[in-house]
Scaffold this motif. Structure first.
Motif, PDB file in Angstrom:
ATOM      1  N   UNK A   3     -10.219  46.060  34.496  1.00 35.26           N
ATOM      2  CA  UNK A   3     -11.191  45.213  33.790  1.00 35.26           C
ATOM      3  C   UNK A   3     -10.851  45.168  32.297  1.00 35.26           C
ATOM      4  N   UNK A   4     -11.292  44.079  31.663  1.00 36.74           N
ATOM      5  CA  UNK A   4     -11.077  43.925  30.216  1.00 36.74           C
ATOM      6  C   UNK A   4     -12.387  44.164  29.484  1.00 36.74           C
ATOM      7  N   UNK A   5     -12.347  45.141  28.567  1.00 38.88           N
ATOM      8  CA  UNK A   5     -13.573  45.474  27.838  1.00 38.88           C
ATOM      9  C   UNK A   5     -13.312  45.378  26.330  1.00 38.88           C
ATOM     10  N   UNK A   6     -14.398  45.216  25.538  1.00 40.81           N
ATOM     11  CA  UNK A   6     -14.179  45.098  24.085  1.00 40.81           C
ATOM     12  C   UNK A   6     -13.394  46.285  23.544  1.00 40.81           C
TER      13      UNK A   6
ATOM     14  N   UNK B  29     -14.381  26.242  25.320  1.00 36.62           N
ATOM     15  CA  UNK B  29     -14.765  24.908  24.867  1.00 36.62           C
ATOM     16  C   UNK B  29     -16.248  24.813  24.542  1.00 36.62           C
ATOM     17  N   UNK B  30     -17.058  25.633  25.200  1.00 31.37           N
ATOM     18  CA  UNK B  30     -18.489  25.550  24.937  1.00 31.37           C
ATOM     19  C   UNK B  30     -18.838  26.329  23.670  1.00 31.37           C
ATOM     20  N   UNK B  31     -19.629  25.686  22.814  1.00 27.45           N
ATOM     21  CA  UNK B  31     -19.949  26.284  21.507  1.00 27.45           C
ATOM     22  C   UNK B  31     -20.575  27.670  21.648  1.00 27.45           C
ATOM     23  N   UNK B  32     -21.505  27.777  22.595  1.00 30.51           N
ATOM     24  CA  UNK B  32     -22.224  29.049  22.746  1.00 30.51           C
ATOM     25  C   UNK B  32     -21.765  29.815  23.983  1.00 30.51           C
ATOM     26  N   UNK B  33     -20.473  29.769  24.252  1.00 32.76           N
ATOM     27  CA  UNK B  33     -19.947  30.468  25.432  1.00 32.76           C
ATOM     28  C   UNK B  33     -20.154  31.973  25.278  1.00 32.76           C
ATOM     29  N   UNK B  34     -20.287  32.645  26.423  1.00 34.66           N
ATOM     30  CA  UNK B  34     -20.387  34.105  26.408  1.00 34.66           C
ATOM     31  C   UNK B  34     -19.048  34.657  25.935  1.00 34.66           C
ATOM     32  N   UNK B  35     -19.078  35.637  25.055  1.00 27.78           N
ATOM     33  CA  UNK B  35     -17.817  36.158  24.508  1.00 27.78           C
ATOM     34  C   UNK B  35     -17.247  37.204  25.457  1.00 27.78           C
ATOM     35  N   UNK B  36     -16.510  36.723  26.424  1.00 28.09           N
ATOM     36  CA  UNK B  36     -15.782  37.620  27.319  1.00 28.09           C
ATOM     37  C   UNK B  36     -14.564  36.847  27.811  1.00 28.09           C
ATOM     38  N   UNK B  37     -13.498  37.567  28.180  1.00 28.03           N
ATOM     39  CA  UNK B  37     -12.304  36.862  28.640  1.00 28.03           C
ATOM     40  C   UNK B  37     -12.606  36.066  29.904  1.00 28.03           C
ATOM     41  N   UNK B  38     -12.102  34.831  29.963  1.00 25.46           N
ATOM     42  CA  UNK B  38     -12.306  34.012  31.152  1.00 25.46           C
ATOM     43  C   UNK B  38     -11.463  34.580  32.293  1.00 25.46           C
ATOM     44  N   UNK B  39     -11.802  34.183  33.516  1.00 27.22           N
ATOM     45  CA  UNK B  39     -11.064  34.672  34.680  1.00 27.22           C
ATOM     46  C   UNK B  39      -9.582  34.336  34.544  1.00 27.22           C
TER      47      UNK B  39
END
Lengths: 296, 199
Positions: free
Chosen positions: B143-146, B91-101
């Motif tokens: 873990x989830x990685x790019x 929801x946040x425009x500048x959220x960190x690009x990583x999968x949420x918990x």
């Protein structure tokens, strides 16, 4: 614009009363209304409309329209705290959070009972991505304004985002205490309990889903589905009477869901429903497992 | 670490994901990625043919997610598809690009049904460009990685999204939340599917 003047006013009023965030639509209707109609046509409601259109314009970066509305508002309410708050919102819209925060803090110091400004501060912290800060600020607000339903609801949403379900459940317990007949509160509370998991929480969830179903006169689809899933889970309960009751609840819920889909009258859905029952999947599947045949 | 060799998005899949994010710019949205079963079985290639927009309210609650999974799964079985991933636009425009918990927990559960689950995180500031789609793979350490896979998209995907956004088609997109509010609304979005030419 296809709407008449009266229809437009009515629509804006509906959205304003329900606090709906339909910024693009509000700007479309509001801009036409405010720029094309003569001011003599309006009563005092026009100032609420100016405020509504101003906020919507900020939301979609229509700063030209926002300035137009602010000029009119400032002209009529030169010394208003509410106007200062609206101006600070423009700073927020431009990303100047620190300047906006300074203004909000000054207004709060001047008058700590100004609920609107305190809630605006929570919104600012949320916009910055500081959920923890927003939660802290909102909790402090709720110490003073304990009956603000909107605030309890917002707090629960913040807790859900942080996956702190126990605290989110507490917020809904407060809401249900104040408003026992709101089926949506029961349904959301039940969803939180279900997410928390465990036998006891599933039982509580089932109770509240069933209350939501009853209060909504069987129209709340989320509650019906929730009742189905919780009852179905409880059919494997250790106690045989609980398990038996759950079986009948689950069957009832499944049949009610199927009936709702039958009654929903949409051509493409009807055709597809005859070919494949995927829309009724959960209900049909569960009825099969429960050993009851559904009506074709 | 990916078992698949390739991953591509059809026009329809890409467009619906972008429209979902565009319809609710102020909310986090999520949805499922559907791929062709046969193509994966034969070529180990994940061809995302469709996406199902799910929720835009309280996406971290699991009941309705379970209901959606059951319904989408039944649809997949009827049409030789399978659920291969989950997408989320923060929801946040500048959220960190990583999968949420929460999305990692969902993907962990989905792992039981498909070995190579993909997590997609939409970068809000890049919508509707192709670069808004970020894929994450699950590694053996959990873990989830790019993802190191090269993504393929249909050549006119961005053009199609921009065209539909100009016509405000995102207002007609139906997600599972909309369907639960009014069950006559079609969560498969056949009308939008028709507007988009399948590659």
């Amino acid at each position: 614009m296809e709407m008449s003047y009266d229809e437009a006013i009515k629509q804006l009023r509906e959205w304003r009363n329900a606090s709906m965030r339909k910024s693009t639509e509000i700007v479309e209707i509001g801009e036409y209304l405010l720029k094309k109609s003569s001011m003599s046509l309006f009563n005092d409601e026009v100032w609420l409309i100016f405020e509504q259109v101003y906020v919507a314009a900020l939301d979609i970066s229509r700063f030209d329209l926002a300035d137009f509305c602010m000029k009119k508002l400032k002209g009529n309410f030169p010394d208003s705290v509410r106007i200062i708050k609206l101006e600070a919102m423009q700073l927020e819209a431009c990303g100047e959070y620190d300047e906006a925060l300074k203004i909000y803090n000054e207004l709060i110091e001047r008058d700590p009972t100004n609920a609107g400004v305190r809630k605006r501060k929570v919104a600012l912290l949320k916009s910055k991505g500081d959920n923890t800060g927003a939660i802290k600020e909102l909790c402090s607000y709720l110490h003073d304004f304990m009956v603000d339903h909107e605030a309890w609801y917002e707090l629960s949403e913040l807790y859900i985002k942080e996956m702190d379900y126990a605290k989110a459940a507490f917020c809904f317990e407060e809401l249900i205490l104040c408003n026992t007949f709101n089926h949506l509160y029961h349904q959301r509370y039940a969803e939180i309990r279900y997410t928390m998991g465990g036998q006891e929480n599933i039982e509580i969830a089932r109770k509240h889903f069933s209350q939501a179903v009853k209060l909504s006169s069987n129209t709340n689809m989320r509650a019906l589905n929730g009742l189905l899933y919780t009852s179905y889970t409880m059919t494997s309960a250790k106690s045989s009477s609980k398990s038996g009751n759950s079986r009948s609840h689950a069957t009832w819920a499944a049949k009610m869901i199927l009936k709702k889909y039958e009654d929903a009258d949409v051509k493409c859905m009807t055709v597809r429903r005859k070919e494949t029952p995927e829309f009724l999947a959960s209900a049909t599947l569960m009825l099969k497992h429960l050993g009851t045949e559904s009506n074709p | 670490m990916s078992a698949s060799q390739q991953m591509s998005f059809s026009n329809r899949a890409f467009v619906k994901m972008q429209l979902h994010a565009a319809k609710y710019p102020h909310c986090a949205v999520n949805g499922l990625l559907l791929a062709c079963k046969e193509t994966y079985a034969k070529e180990k290639a994940i061809v995302i043919v469709d996406t199902i927009p799910l929720f835009h309210q309280c996406i971290q609650l699991t009941v309705m997610l379970n209901v959606a999974f059951t319904n989408v799964d039944a649809y997949c079985k009827a049409y030789q598809l399978q659920i291969v991933g989950y997408y989320e636009a923060p929801d946040h425009l500048h959220a960190v690009i990583e999968p949420s918990l929460f999305s990692t927990k969902v993907a962990d559960k989905m792992q039981d049904f498909f070995e190579d689950i993909k997590l997609v995180v939409i970068k809000n500031t890049e919508v509707p460009a192709l670069s808004s789609v970020h894929v994450f793979d699950r590694y053996p350490d959990g873990k989830y990685k790019p993802s190191k896979l090269e993504l393929e998209f249909a050549s006119n995907s961005v053009e199609t999204v921009e065209h539909l956004l100009r016509r405000k088609v995102e207002r007609d997109l139906v997600d599972f939340d909309n369907h639960l509010d009014d069950i006559s609304q079609d969560w498969l979005n056949s009308n939008i599917n028709q507007l988009v030419v399948m590659d």
